[in-house]
Scaffold this motif. Sequence first.
Motif, PDB file in Angstrom:
ATOM      1  N   TYR A  58      55.829  41.798  39.850  1.00 36.28           N
ATOM      2  CA  TYR A  58      54.449  42.171  39.534  1.00 36.28           C
ATOM      3  C   TYR A  58      53.507  40.988  39.722  1.00 36.28           C
ATOM      4  N   GLY A  59      53.978  39.798  39.349  1.00 33.39           N
ATOM      5  CA  GLY A  59      53.142  38.616  39.556  1.00 33.39           C
ATOM      6  C   GLY A  59      52.859  38.370  41.025  1.00 33.39           C
ATOM      7  N   ALA A  60      53.879  38.519  41.876  1.00 32.61           N
ATOM      8  CA  ALA A  60      53.686  38.334  43.319  1.00 32.61           C
ATOM      9  C   ALA A  60      52.741  39.388  43.886  1.00 32.61           C
ATOM     10  N   LEU A  61      52.874  40.635  43.401  1.00 33.45           N
ATOM     11  CA  LEU A  61      51.991  41.698  43.878  1.00 33.45           C
ATOM     12  C   LEU A  61      50.541  41.434  43.479  1.00 33.45           C
ATOM     13  N   VAL A  62      50.342  40.937  42.266  1.00 37.08           N
ATOM     14  CA  VAL A  62      48.979  40.623  41.819  1.00 37.08           C
ATOM     15  C   VAL A  62      48.370  39.514  42.674  1.00 37.08           C
ATOM     16  N   VAL A  63      49.167  38.478  42.951  1.00 37.79           N
ATOM     17  CA  VAL A  63      48.671  37.368  43.779  1.00 37.79           C
ATOM     18  C   VAL A  63      48.326  37.858  45.180  1.00 37.79           C
ATOM     19  N   LEU A  64      49.192  38.659  45.773  1.00 35.03           N
ATOM     20  CA  LEU A  64      48.929  39.180  47.113  1.00 35.03           C
ATOM     21  C   LEU A  64      47.699  40.087  47.130  1.00 35.03           C
ATOM     22  N   ALA A  65      47.545  40.901  46.069  1.00 40.67           N
ATOM     23  CA  ALA A  65      46.370  41.772  45.991  1.00 40.67           C
ATOM     24  C   ALA A  65      45.085  40.951  45.902  1.00 40.67           C
ATOM     25  N   LEU A  66      45.111  39.870  45.123  1.00 39.81           N
ATOM     26  CA  LEU A  66      43.926  39.014  45.010  1.00 39.81           C
ATOM     27  C   LEU A  66      43.605  38.347  46.342  1.00 39.81           C
ATOM     28  N   VAL A  67      44.639  37.863  47.023  1.00 41.16           N
ATOM     29  CA  VAL A  67      44.411  37.235  48.336  1.00 41.16           C
ATOM     30  C   VAL A  67      43.850  38.249  49.316  1.00 41.16           C
ATOM     31  N   TYR A  68      44.386  39.464  49.294  1.00 40.26           N
ATOM     32  CA  TYR A  68      43.940  40.502  50.215  1.00 40.26           C
ATOM     33  C   TYR A  68      42.506  40.934  49.919  1.00 40.26           C
ATOM     34  N   ALA A  69      42.130  40.960  48.640  1.00 43.13           N
ATOM     35  CA  ALA A  69      40.800  41.436  48.254  1.00 43.13           C
ATOM     36  C   ALA A  69      39.735  40.346  48.295  1.00 43.13           C
ATOM     37  N   THR A  70      40.138  39.089  48.465  1.00 43.36           N
ATOM     38  CA  THR A  70      39.164  37.998  48.448  1.00 43.36           C
ATOM     39  C   THR A  70      38.080  38.133  49.521  1.00 43.36           C
ATOM     40  N   PRO A  71      38.418  38.455  50.783  1.00 44.07           N
ATOM     41  CA  PRO A  71      37.343  38.609  51.782  1.00 44.07           C
ATOM     42  C   PRO A  71      36.320  39.669  51.404  1.00 44.07           C
ATOM     43  N   LEU A  72      36.785  40.808  50.881  1.00 46.19           N
ATOM     44  CA  LEU A  72      35.849  41.847  50.459  1.00 46.19           C
ATOM     45  C   LEU A  72      34.996  41.357  49.297  1.00 46.19           C
ATOM     46  N   PHE A  73      35.604  40.637  48.371  1.00 51.96           N
ATOM     47  CA  PHE A  73      34.854  40.081  47.243  1.00 51.96           C
ATOM     48  C   PHE A  73      33.758  39.140  47.738  1.00 51.96           C
ATOM     49  N   VAL A  74      34.093  38.280  48.694  1.00 49.37           N
ATOM     50  CA  VAL A  74      33.113  37.336  49.236  1.00 49.37           C
ATOM     51  C   VAL A  74      31.985  38.092  49.934  1.00 49.37           C
ATOM     52  N   MET A  75      32.323  39.130  50.671  1.00 50.72           N
ATOM     53  CA  MET A  75      31.297  39.913  51.361  1.00 50.72           C
ATOM     54  C   MET A  75      30.331  40.562  50.375  1.00 50.72           C
ATOM     55  N   VAL A  76      30.889  41.144  49.319  1.00 48.70           N
ATOM     56  CA  VAL A  76      30.037  41.850  48.351  1.00 48.70           C
ATOM     57  C   VAL A  76      29.105  40.887  47.630  1.00 48.70           C
ATOM     58  N   ILE A  77      29.645  39.772  47.113  1.00 55.40           N
ATOM     59  CA  ILE A  77      28.778  38.862  46.353  1.00 55.40           C
ATOM     60  C   ILE A  77      27.773  38.158  47.270  1.00 55.40           C
ATOM     61  N   THR A  78      28.160  37.900  48.522  1.00 58.10           N
ATOM     62  CA  THR A  78      27.214  37.283  49.452  1.00 58.10           C
ATOM     63  C   THR A  78      26.067  38.232  49.769  1.00 58.10           C
ATOM     64  N   SER A  79      26.367  39.517  49.896  1.00 55.02           N
ATOM     65  CA  SER A  79      25.315  40.490  50.191  1.00 55.02           C
ATOM     66  C   SER A  79      24.328  40.647  49.040  1.00 55.02           C
ATOM     67  N   LEU A  80      24.717  40.222  47.848  1.00 55.60           N
ATOM     68  CA  LEU A  80      23.839  40.347  46.674  1.00 55.60           C
ATOM     69  C   LEU A  80      23.081  39.060  46.363  1.00 55.60           C
ATOM     70  N   LYS A  81      23.249  38.038  47.190  1.00 55.82           N
ATOM     71  CA  LYS A  81      22.573  36.757  46.977  1.00 55.82           C
ATOM     72  C   LYS A  81      21.367  36.620  47.898  1.00 55.82           C
ATOM     73  N   SER A  82      20.470  35.714  47.509  1.00 52.44           N
ATOM     74  CA  SER A  82      19.366  35.344  48.396  1.00 52.44           C
ATOM     75  C   SER A  82      19.844  34.262  49.360  1.00 52.44           C
ATOM     76  N   LEU A  83      19.096  34.031  50.430  1.00 50.12           N
ATOM     77  CA  LEU A  83      19.489  33.020  51.404  1.00 50.12           C
ATOM     78  C   LEU A  83      19.525  31.623  50.784  1.00 50.12           C
ATOM     79  N   GLU A  84      18.568  31.350  49.911  1.00 52.46           N
ATOM     80  CA  GLU A  84      18.545  30.037  49.261  1.00 52.46           C
ATOM     81  C   GLU A  84      19.779  29.829  48.400  1.00 52.46           C
ATOM     82  N   GLU A  85      20.181  30.853  47.686  1.00 52.49           N
ATOM     83  CA  GLU A  85      21.376  30.738  46.846  1.00 52.49           C
ATOM     84  C   GLU A  85      22.632  30.588  47.690  1.00 52.49           C
ATOM     85  N   ILE A  86      22.670  31.241  48.847  1.00 54.93           N
ATOM     86  CA  ILE A  86      23.832  31.114  49.735  1.00 54.93           C
ATOM     87  C   ILE A  86      23.941  29.692  50.265  1.00 54.93           C
ATOM     88  N   ARG A  87      22.806  29.090  50.624  1.00 50.45           N
ATOM     89  CA  ARG A  87      22.823  27.735  51.181  1.00 50.45           C
ATOM     90  C   ARG A  87      23.200  26.695  50.128  1.00 50.45           C
TER      91      ARG A  87
END
Length: 298
Positions: A26-55
């Motif tokens: 279960y621990g390995a599955l959780v780690v793999l799920a987090l690694v797999y979901a990280t790109p989507l997480f980055v996309m979502v939070i980046t889309s909710l930021k302003s350009l100044e905050e991104i820089r």
Amino acid sequence: MAETLTQGPSPTPATLLPALGRAGLYGALVVLALVYATPLFVMVITSLKSLEEIRNGNLLSLPLSPNFDAWIKAWSGACVGVACEGVNRFFVNSVMMAVPSVAISCLLGALNGYALTKWKFRGADLVFALILFGCFIPFQIVLVPMASVLGMLGLASSTAGLVLVHVVYGVCFTTLFFRNYYAAFPSELVKAATIDGAGFLRIFWRIMLPNSLPILVVTVIWQFTNIWNDFLFGASFASGTAQPMTVALNNIVNTSTGVKEYNVDMAAAIIAALPTLLVYVLAGRYFVRGLMAGAVKG
């Protein structure tokens, strides 16, 4: 004495090892799920930021003041080529392309699979082998002949032309799926219906198709994902306002003029991915069931 009785038997290595194994799994599955979901997480939070905050911020940091300005601009204000009207028009193009393409190719595949298994004719196996060969033809090989055919039909650079391309290319896969599923379908039902006077189409509509839900879900998911995510056919056979969503997304992300708006790029990418994501979320559990339903025989 009472204290000893209430404690019960102490854990032994034989009982600890399975528990540790499950915890590690279960621990390995959780780690793999987090690694797999990280790109989507980055996309979502980046889309909710302003350009100044991104820089000035960190890639994984949460937005300080979340807003949907980038989503609104991606939908109705982002520049695709010379027109700054967003991706809404191209999103509609993809819907108008994907829905009929999926429906027609699935229907033709079901008819082919039904004919190749329950109404076998002389040379049916050869026909199926030729159809199966079409599954292994690379996209690039059919570009030139398909462009010639679309030009002769007057469908070049149009959504209708893209529908035809995806139907022709996808019917090989849909035939394979339905053929394998119908090969395991009881032939006695078809014979009984034939004795009762039912014909080819009546048996198909009344018996075969209503019992094809598992493989139909598989085929729809497969076809919709391939057609919606296609870029090569869209870039080759459509132009201008007839281009699908994937081509518009490429034009937005790879633009070399003006300020690079990463939040708008991420929002547009998520919009492009939402339909296939929703399809898998809503019907993903039926995908494996349908595949296994056609894996018994054929």
